[in-house]
Design an enzyme around this catalytic site. Sequence first.
Site, PDB file in Angstrom:
ATOM      1  N   LYS A 111       0.730  -1.144  -0.066  1.00  0.00           N
ATOM      2  CA  LYS A 111      -0.072  -0.020   0.044  1.00  0.00           C
ATOM      3  C   LYS A 111       1.074   1.223   0.156  1.00  0.00           C
ATOM      4  O   LYS A 111       0.501   2.281  -0.640  1.00  0.00           O
ATOM      5  CB  LYS A 111      -0.935   0.010   1.131  1.00  0.00           C
ATOM      6  CG  LYS A 111      -2.053  -0.922   1.078  1.00  0.00           C
ATOM      7  CD  LYS A 111      -3.226  -0.577   1.988  1.00  0.00           C
ATOM      8  CE  LYS A 111      -4.319  -1.515   1.886  1.00  0.00           C
ATOM      9  NZ  LYS A 111      -5.486  -1.356   3.060  1.00  0.00           N
ATOM     10  N   LYS A 195      -4.166  -9.765  -6.697  1.00  0.00           N
ATOM     11  CA  LYS A 195      -5.426  -9.907  -5.814  1.00  0.00           C
ATOM     12  C   LYS A 195      -6.515  -9.037  -6.310  1.00  0.00           C
ATOM     13  O   LYS A 195      -6.375  -8.011  -6.735  1.00  0.00           O
ATOM     14  CB  LYS A 195      -5.048  -9.761  -4.161  1.00  0.00           C
ATOM     15  CG  LYS A 195      -6.006 -10.316  -3.308  1.00  0.00           C
ATOM     16  CD  LYS A 195      -5.606  -9.423  -2.050  1.00  0.00           C
ATOM     17  CE  LYS A 195      -5.924  -8.012  -1.778  1.00  0.00           C
ATOM     18  NZ  LYS A 195      -5.392  -7.472  -0.729  1.00  0.00           N
ATOM     19  N   LYS A 198     -11.332  -4.214  -3.727  1.00  0.00           N
ATOM     20  CA  LYS A 198     -12.236  -3.187  -3.988  1.00  0.00           C
ATOM     21  C   LYS A 198     -11.832  -1.985  -4.227  1.00  0.00           C
ATOM     22  O   LYS A 198     -12.573  -1.087  -4.555  1.00  0.00           O
ATOM     23  CB  LYS A 198     -13.218  -3.381  -2.751  1.00  0.00           C
ATOM     24  CG  LYS A 198     -12.650  -2.889  -1.603  1.00  0.00           C
ATOM     25  CD  LYS A 198     -13.680  -2.852  -0.304  1.00  0.00           C
ATOM     26  CE  LYS A 198     -13.548  -3.682   1.040  1.00  0.00           C
ATOM     27  NZ  LYS A 198     -12.216  -3.578   1.495  1.00  0.00           N
TER      28      LYS A 198
HETATM   29  P1  TYM Z   1     -10.618  -5.742   3.968  1.00  0.00           P
HETATM   30  O1  TYM Z   1     -11.628  -4.810   4.274  1.00  0.00           O
HETATM   31  O2  TYM Z   1      -9.412  -5.533   2.888  1.00  0.00           O
HETATM   32  O3  TYM Z   1     -11.217  -7.385   3.479  1.00  0.00           O
HETATM   33  C1  TYM Z   1     -12.350  -7.632   4.030  1.00  0.00           C
HETATM   34  C2  TYM Z   1     -11.897  -9.422   4.100  1.00  0.00           C
HETATM   35  O4  TYM Z   1     -11.997  -9.841   2.803  1.00  0.00           O
HETATM   36  C3  TYM Z   1     -10.910 -10.747   2.411  1.00  0.00           C
HETATM   37  N1  TYM Z   1     -10.510 -10.330   1.256  1.00  0.00           N
HETATM   38  C4  TYM Z   1     -10.293 -11.370   0.195  1.00  0.00           C
HETATM   39  N2  TYM Z   1     -10.472 -12.519   0.328  1.00  0.00           N
HETATM   40  C5  TYM Z   1     -10.301 -13.312  -0.745  1.00  0.00           C
HETATM   41  N3  TYM Z   1      -9.828 -12.877  -2.000  1.00  0.00           N
HETATM   42  C6  TYM Z   1      -9.485 -11.618  -1.928  1.00  0.00           C
HETATM   43  N4  TYM Z   1      -9.156 -11.042  -3.384  1.00  0.00           N
HETATM   44  C7  TYM Z   1      -9.828 -10.752  -0.669  1.00  0.00           C
HETATM   45  N5  TYM Z   1      -9.438  -9.493  -0.585  1.00  0.00           N
HETATM   46  C8  TYM Z   1     -10.108  -9.243   0.736  1.00  0.00           C
HETATM   47  C9  TYM Z   1      -9.786 -10.183   3.452  1.00  0.00           C
HETATM   48  O5  TYM Z   1      -8.967 -11.140   3.751  1.00  0.00           O
HETATM   49  C10 TYM Z   1     -10.662  -9.809   4.685  1.00  0.00           C
HETATM   50  O6  TYM Z   1     -11.025 -10.972   5.682  1.00  0.00           O
HETATM   51  N6  TYM Z   1      -7.771  -5.425   7.933  1.00  0.00           N
HETATM   52  C11 TYM Z   1      -8.850  -5.867   7.399  1.00  0.00           C
HETATM   53  C12 TYM Z   1     -10.169  -5.368   8.136  1.00  0.00           C
HETATM   54  C13 TYM Z   1      -9.865  -5.573   9.665  1.00  0.00           C
HETATM   55  C14 TYM Z   1     -10.285  -6.837  10.274  1.00  0.00           C
HETATM   56  C15 TYM Z   1      -9.947  -6.573  11.602  1.00  0.00           C
HETATM   57  C16 TYM Z   1     -10.546  -8.390   9.941  1.00  0.00           C
HETATM   58  C17 TYM Z   1      -9.806  -4.651  10.653  1.00  0.00           C
HETATM   59  N7  TYM Z   1      -9.841  -5.166  11.782  1.00  0.00           N
HETATM   60  C18 TYM Z   1     -10.096  -7.562  12.607  1.00  0.00           C
HETATM   61  C19 TYM Z   1     -10.579  -9.256  11.036  1.00  0.00           C
HETATM   62  C20 TYM Z   1     -10.214  -8.931  12.179  1.00  0.00           C
HETATM   63  C21 TYM Z   1      -9.077  -5.654   5.767  1.00  0.00           C
HETATM   64  O7  TYM Z   1      -8.458  -4.512   5.396  1.00  0.00           O
HETATM   65  O8  TYM Z   1     -10.041  -6.466   5.147  1.00  0.00           O
END
Ligand code: TYM
Length: 328
Positions: A111, A195, A198
């Site tokens: 990032k 990957k 969004k």
């Molecule tokens: P975020 O918002 O980027 O993504 C949310 C969830 O989706 C999963 N994910 C994917 N899984 C499969 N293929 C993909 N291409 C893909 N892109 C995203 C992510 O692994 C995630 O599970 N840091 C986290 C949010 C967060 C969080 C937490 C999660 C903040 N605090 C505490 C668990 C526990 C994030 O940026 O997710």
Amino acid sequence: KKKVFSGVQPSGIPTIGNYVGAMKHFVKLQDEYDCTYCIVNQHAITVPQDPKELKARTRELAALYLALGIDPDKSNIFVQSHVPAHAQAAWIVQCNTYIGELERMTQYKDKAAKQESVSAGLLTYPPLMVADIILYNTDFVPVGDDQKQHLELTRNFVQRFNNKYAKEKDLLVMPEPMIPEEGSRIMSLQEPTAKMSKSDTNVKGFISLLDEPKVILKKIKSAKTDSSGVIEYDKENKPGISNLLTIFSAFTDKSIKELEAEFAGSGYGYFKEQLAEAVIAVLEPIQTRYKELLESDELDRVLADGAQRASEIANKTLHKMESAIGLA
Ligand code: TYM
């Protein structure tokens, strides 16, 4: 009941990657576990966000959680910034985490490379995530593959903090990641070695959960494949088709083996049409419910109630941490 916690950033509309890797599982887990699902808006501001858009996306994500089938009578849904304990606990976590550990995080490096100027928050984002998890005495964290390293950091933190400060029994619960065997890393439709994200600037790379059926069909039809014309799973040599097979499997619960057999001898065009149909069949009813929910005031009630319930638990853990280190 064992406790589950997870979160999604309102930094864009969730994609089918978020769905397959994490959100789909949120729904399934709620009968067996005591689940808490957070809309992590404080994580989203580690990179620039438009204020109006961020506010709208936060509410939209809450509506989407409910539309997916997360039931507020079974699970707790809330917005991170409504519960101040997250930022408070994150400070304690930061003071017990090393800069070197944070600089090693691959998501930070990726990032940071994309930003013109890097906020301090982008570096200290994982400690906020650690705080999210530990505040709810979490046993399991359903996430996609890209969060694995952050979960390892969380586990290291818990061990270190307990070793240093717990007098007798453990202060903080040791969490475990729950990463699906298949679909934990859905790839971009345009660049199947990267990957799906969004926040991708190329909207053809992802399918959002709110894309209209004809957009879904168009995006899948223009997905990058190869020229061999054979529908088989081979991640190395056929990343595009392998990614589409993974998505197909996740949306139908048919195994990749079954799909390979079903489409043996079929062309990519037909395969893609069938895939689009399967994705639309799952997303259309979700989108209908989503639209109803967004207009109802049920959403605001759920979030207000969620924040209150979350605060009670989070404040207890925060107080324990503060007492342990001499802040209370
Ligand atoms: P975020 O918002 O980027 O993504 C949310 C969830 O989706 C999963 N994910 C994917 N899984 C499969 N293929 C993909 N291409 C893909 N892109 C995203 C992510 O692994 C995630 O599970 N840091 C986290 C949010 C967060 C969080 C937490 C999660 C903040 N605090 C505490 C668990 C526990 C994030 O940026 O997710």
